[in-house]
Scaffold this motif. Structure first.
Motif, short mmCIF file in Angstrom:
data_model
loop_
_atom_site.label_atom_id
_atom_site.label_comp_id
_atom_site.label_asym_id
_atom_site.label_seq_id
_atom_site.Cartn_x
_atom_site.Cartn_y
_atom_site.Cartn_z
N ASN A 500 8.24 114.95 -34.36
CA ASN A 500 7.21 115.20 -33.45
C ASN A 500 6.32 113.97 -33.22
O ASN A 500 5.60 113.78 -31.96
CB ASN A 500 6.27 116.45 -33.64
CG ASN A 500 7.15 117.44 -33.28
OD1 ASN A 500 7.13 117.95 -32.26
ND2 ASN A 500 7.75 118.13 -34.23
N LYS A 503 8.14 111.47 -30.74
CA LYS A 503 7.81 111.99 -29.40
C LYS A 503 6.66 111.72 -28.96
O LYS A 503 6.31 111.30 -27.76
CB LYS A 503 8.12 113.47 -29.23
CG LYS A 503 9.70 114.06 -29.92
CD LYS A 503 9.66 115.59 -29.79
CE LYS A 503 10.98 115.98 -29.88
NZ LYS A 503 11.25 117.55 -29.66
N THR A 504 5.60 111.86 -29.68
CA THR A 504 4.15 111.44 -29.13
C THR A 504 3.96 110.07 -29.09
O THR A 504 3.26 109.76 -27.88
CB THR A 504 3.24 111.99 -30.10
OG1 THR A 504 3.52 113.39 -30.79
CG2 THR A 504 1.76 111.91 -29.44
N LYS A 506 6.27 108.35 -27.58
CA LYS A 506 6.59 108.03 -26.34
C LYS A 506 5.88 108.75 -25.24
O LYS A 506 6.32 108.54 -23.82
CB LYS A 506 8.18 108.90 -26.28
CG LYS A 506 9.03 107.92 -27.31
CD LYS A 506 10.43 108.88 -27.26
CE LYS A 506 11.29 108.13 -28.15
NZ LYS A 506 12.73 108.74 -28.25
N GLY A 507 4.56 109.26 -25.43
CA GLY A 507 3.76 109.70 -24.44
C GLY A 507 3.72 111.42 -24.36
O GLY A 507 3.05 111.79 -23.51
N GLU A 508 4.50 112.18 -25.17
CA GLU A 508 4.48 113.45 -25.17
C GLU A 508 3.44 114.10 -25.88
O GLU A 508 3.35 113.46 -26.88
CB GLU A 508 5.83 113.96 -25.56
CG GLU A 508 6.98 113.72 -24.94
CD GLU A 508 8.41 114.22 -25.38
OE1 GLU A 508 8.32 115.60 -25.76
OE2 GLU A 508 9.21 113.54 -25.21
N HIS A 509 2.92 115.24 -25.27
CA HIS A 509 1.86 115.97 -26.36
C HIS A 509 2.85 117.23 -26.66
O HIS A 509 3.24 118.07 -26.19
CB HIS A 509 0.75 116.61 -25.27
CG HIS A 509 -0.22 115.47 -24.73
ND1 HIS A 509 -1.15 115.31 -25.46
CD2 HIS A 509 -0.03 114.69 -23.83
CE1 HIS A 509 -2.02 114.40 -24.65
NE2 HIS A 509 -1.10 113.70 -23.77
N CYS A 510 2.70 117.43 -28.10
CA CYS A 510 3.82 118.28 -28.72
C CYS A 510 2.98 119.32 -29.38
O CYS A 510 1.86 119.02 -29.80
CB CYS A 510 4.62 117.63 -30.01
SG CYS A 510 5.67 116.17 -29.26
N ASN A 524 -0.79 120.42 -33.05
CA ASN A 524 -0.92 119.91 -31.60
C ASN A 524 -0.88 118.29 -31.91
O ASN A 524 -2.04 117.89 -32.58
CB ASN A 524 -2.08 120.31 -30.82
CG ASN A 524 -1.88 121.85 -30.39
OD1 ASN A 524 -0.85 122.06 -29.55
ND2 ASN A 524 -2.79 122.78 -31.09
N THR A 526 -1.42 114.34 -30.15
CA THR A 526 -2.17 113.59 -28.86
C THR A 526 -1.92 112.10 -29.13
O THR A 526 -2.13 111.42 -30.13
CB THR A 526 -3.55 114.01 -28.63
OG1 THR A 526 -3.48 115.36 -28.47
CG2 THR A 526 -4.13 113.15 -27.43
#
Length: 793
Positions: A500, A503-504, A506-510, A524, A526
């Motif tokens: 996760n 992924k973050t 890469k700009g995602e909020h997981c 969460n 950021t």
């Protein structure tokens, strides 16, 4: 009258006949029926004669002996065979004589006949046994001698050309005192006494000089019923010589291994003793002054106590595999000295077998490789330290380069005056301090969880919150700890967090959940951007939702139980309405018919309806008993009260009790190989289990079908198989058959509550057993019940 009574009670027959070819009967006693199958009237009316039933092969000899005795005026004794009326062959013994008149003419023959078939059969069996015994003795490779209780040679049986046979064959009739040395005689006589006391075989080994050669002999002495002693003597000289050569070879190997600074040892697999030398003792931390001799021995179990706990199973496994395959092995393991110091040992061992191919002993050498292991470990530590230093140096260079680049950029882009720059710098510093103060307060006091910041290399830059200290994460940020190096965190949790974080970046909020130390966290993520609007770090906010998850779990369980209860209630109402309505309707209709059939002459019909009422009442009682058993099981009131009893007799009684409910032509076969099987179970619960399964087999099978009740035992268990040739169970119902109130789709028109198998399963598991089944539609079903065998708990 007395003579008639005597003749009738004789175990044979008395006759008077003519001296013709058929020996025509003039009188014959009633005993003829038992001997020949023909009545006395058959002989007296000439429907059959004695001469006609004698076998043709024996007839001529009987006639010749009879006529010879008549000519000599003597009595005759005969043995011959006759053909019984039922076709069987009988052996007869006959004694008789001729009756003469005054002119010496034969008037008649009189005599007595007795059946000796059983005697002849016994003689035949004895003859066969004697022939078999003689054949066995002639084929034995050993000498067989029969001694009397005083030590005299009675019989000797020896194979041809056996070298030591003459020693015994030439001394038949002599006592052992005149044949063997005194010490051998004492051994043999002592064995005779032991045979008499224990009624068991005695085995002796002794040596004799035969034809100027030393012979090693083994004698097995067996007591006989008539007080004599049967002795089997075998020449074991070659075996002894082979064992001696093996021992000499092992000794030479052991001596060769003792050269140099190696600890040699020998482990006897029969006595489980390990014989060690002084150097081997030093390897275990024992000084030579601590032992009484240069050699000392310990058991293999005592030796294992000195081995490091982490290496014991490995060492045992390697040695066991070598012993199993009779091969060599090489191992490295750690030993703990009495001063608690740990030393590394390198060991080589070889397995030696006896003449029968069985592992006998292990011989090996051991030496201390602690210094070598320390050097290897130091080299590994140095390499690891070098890698860490290189990584830190590279990170430092990156940080310095980054700082230098930022500084140069600021100098190039700066067009402001020095004062303005200073003012801006102070303002920025103040804002940073305020933001840092605010961030520290928020992170340090983050409620019910914690926050963490990671860089792209998964290094922990910040970890703060109420639960940080409880979780053992305090100080991880100060030491720049990598996520992979955080102790006690499971691998799967680390893997999920890292996935996760990537992924973050890469700009995602997981958002995801993790479980750790009996707590559940909602995480969460950021991304944190730098001044160049690039993601430099990732913030992870961990909220403790353990109580929430527990509440959700309890709500789901409650909902599931309510759904199951509702379903059970529906099943119960549906089943009860059907199962109670059917027998009650039958009872009501029978009662109405009995009321109408009150006139004389209707007794049989009334009894028929009374029988139907009783049968339906019995069915209702069985249904209520199932409900009562289920209720007791749910309330925990069913207690197992085991006792010892014979399962075979118990099963026979259950089958006898259930005979009354079988359909026309149904057969229950009890199959077992052992005449008696003792078990320790609750007989009442077991009776309920067997009665239910057998009654199901009867109920779901058609007429003229076989039911098999099979009992067999394994190592520690008894297995009961009940097989029918009934309707079987559909595939879609197989997984649900032990549920309460559940019935298969193909049993709609067959009476049942759906409780029987559920109760059987619970009773079986209460007694420590298990139940399984296999079934094929329209072929039949087999239920397997397995219980512990004869184990008292």
């Amino acid at each position: 009258m007395k003579l008639d009574a005597l003749i009738k009670n004789l175990p044979g027959l008395v006759y008077r006949c003519k001296n013709d070819k058929n020996w025509t009967t003039e009188f014959i006693s009633d005993g003829c029926f038992a001997l020949t199958g023909y009545h006395s009237a058959d002989f007296m009316n000439n429907r059959i004669q004695l001469g006609e039933i004698i076998l043709k092969k024996d007839y001529e000899l009987v006639w010749q002996k009879t006529q010879r005795a008549i000519a000599n005026k003597t009595s005759y004794n005969l043995e011959y065979r006759i053909k019984h009326k039922n076709g069987s062959i009988k052996y007869f013994w006959e004694q008789g004589q001729a009756i003469f008149d005054n002119n010496d003419c034969v008037i008649a023959l009189e005599g007595f006949v007795q059946d000796i078939s059983k005697q002849k059969e016994t003689e035949q069996k004895l003859l066969i046994k004697q022939v078999q015994k003689k054949a066995i003795l002639e084929t034995l490779p050993d000498i067989v001698i029969l001694y009397d209780k005083n030590g005299y040679h009675l019989e000797v049986h020896a194979p041809n050309n056996f070298e030591i046979a003459p020693l015994y064959e030439h001394n038949i009739g002599k006592n052992i005192d005149a044949v063997f040395p005194e010490e051998v005689c004492k051994m043999i006589k002592k064995a005779f006494v032991n045979c008499e006391e224990t009624k068991d075989i005695q085995i002796l080994e002794y040596a004799l000089v035969i034809d100027d050669k030393l012979r090693h002999l083994e004698s097995r002495i067996v007591p006989t019923d008539n007080g004599n002693y049967l002795t089997v003597i075998r020449d074991v000289t070659k075996i002894k010589q082979t064992d001696k050569i093996i021992k000499e070879n092992e000794e030479r190997l052991r001596l060769s291994l003792e050269v140099g600074e190696l600890g040699s040892w020998e482990w006897n697999l029969v006595t489980n003793k390990i014989l060690r030398d002084d150097y081997q003792n030093l390897l275990f931390g024992i000084k030579s002054t601590d032992t009484k001799a240069a050699k000392s021995s310990i058991t293999f179990q005592s030796f294992l106590e000195n081995v490091h706990p982490e290496d014991r199973e490995y060492l045992k496994s390697e040695i066991s595999e070598a012993v199993k395959n009779a091969s060599s092995y090489v191992v490295d393991y750690r030993i703990i000295h009495p001063d608690n110091s740990i030393h590394w040992l390198h060991e080589k061992g070889k397995i030696f077998k006896n003449t029968k191919g069985q592992p006998l002993r292990v011989i090996g050498v051991t030496h201390d490789i602690t210094a070598q292991k320390i050097a290897e470990q130091k080299l590994k530590d140095d390499e690891e330290a070098l890698r860490d230093y290189t990584e830190k140096l590279e990170n430092k260079v990156k940080e310095r380069t980054k700082e230098l680049t930022t500084t140069v950029q600021k100098l190039v882009e700066s067009n402001l005056s020095l004062e303005d720059q200073i003012q801006i710098t102070k303002s920025a510093e103040k804002e940073v301090v305020q933001n840092k103060y605010l961030l520290d307060n928020i992170s340090q006091n983050f409620p019910k969880g914690f926050v963490a910041v990671f860089d792209v290399d998964f290094k922990i830059l910040l970890v703060e919150g109420e639960e940080v200290e409880e979780l053992g994460f305090k100080g991880l940020a100060e030491s720049n700890t990598l996520l992979d190096n955080v102790l006690d965190v499971p691998y799967d949790v680390k893997k999920k967090v890292k996935t996760n974080i990537r992924k973050t970046f890469k700009g995602e909020h997981c958002s995801f959940e993790i479980a750790y130390q009996n707590r559940t966290f909602l995480v969460n993520t950021t991304p944190l951007y730098n001044s160049e609007n690039k993601i430099e770090q990732v913030l992870l906010v961990h909220n403790n939702i353990t109580l929430q998850k527990k509440a959700e779990f309890e709500i789901l369980n409650t909902l599931k139980k309510e759904q199951e209860l509702s379903e059970l209630k529906s099943r119960f109402i549906s089943m009860a309405s059907h199962e109670f309505r059917t027998p009650l309707s039958a009872i009501l209709s029978s009662a109405i018919l009995i009321e109408k059939l009150n006139k004389p002459g209707n007794e049989e019909k009334r009894l028929n309806h009374v029988s139907k009422i009783r049968s339906n009442v019995k069915d209702l009682v069985l249904i209520l008993n199932d409900f009562l058993s289920l209720s007791k099981l749910q309330e925990g009131k069913v207690l197992v009260q085991p006792s010892s009893f014979d399962l075979i007799d118990f099963s026979k009684s259950v089958i006898n009790e259930i005979e009354g409910i079988k359909k026309n032509g149904q057969i229950i076969s009890l199959i077992h190989q052992q005449p008696k099987i003792d078990i320790y179970l609750d007989s009442k619960l077991l009776k309920h289990i067997l009665f239910n399964l057998v009654s199901n087999a009867i109920k779901y099978s058609e007429e003229n079908k076989a039911i098999t009740f099979k009992i067999q035992t394994t190592n520690q268990n008894v297995v009961i198989e009940i097989t029918d040739q009934g309707i079987g169970i559909p595939k879609e119902d197989l997984d649900s058959m032990f549920q309460r109130f559940y019935r298969a789709n193909n049993t709609t028109n067959i009476q049942g509550t759906g409780l029987g198998l559920n109760i059987v399963k619970q009773y079986t598991e209460l007694m420590g057993g298990s139940i399984t089944f296999k079934s094929e539609l329209n072929v039949g079903s087999t239920f397997f019940i397995e219980f512990p065998l004869n184990i008292e708990k």
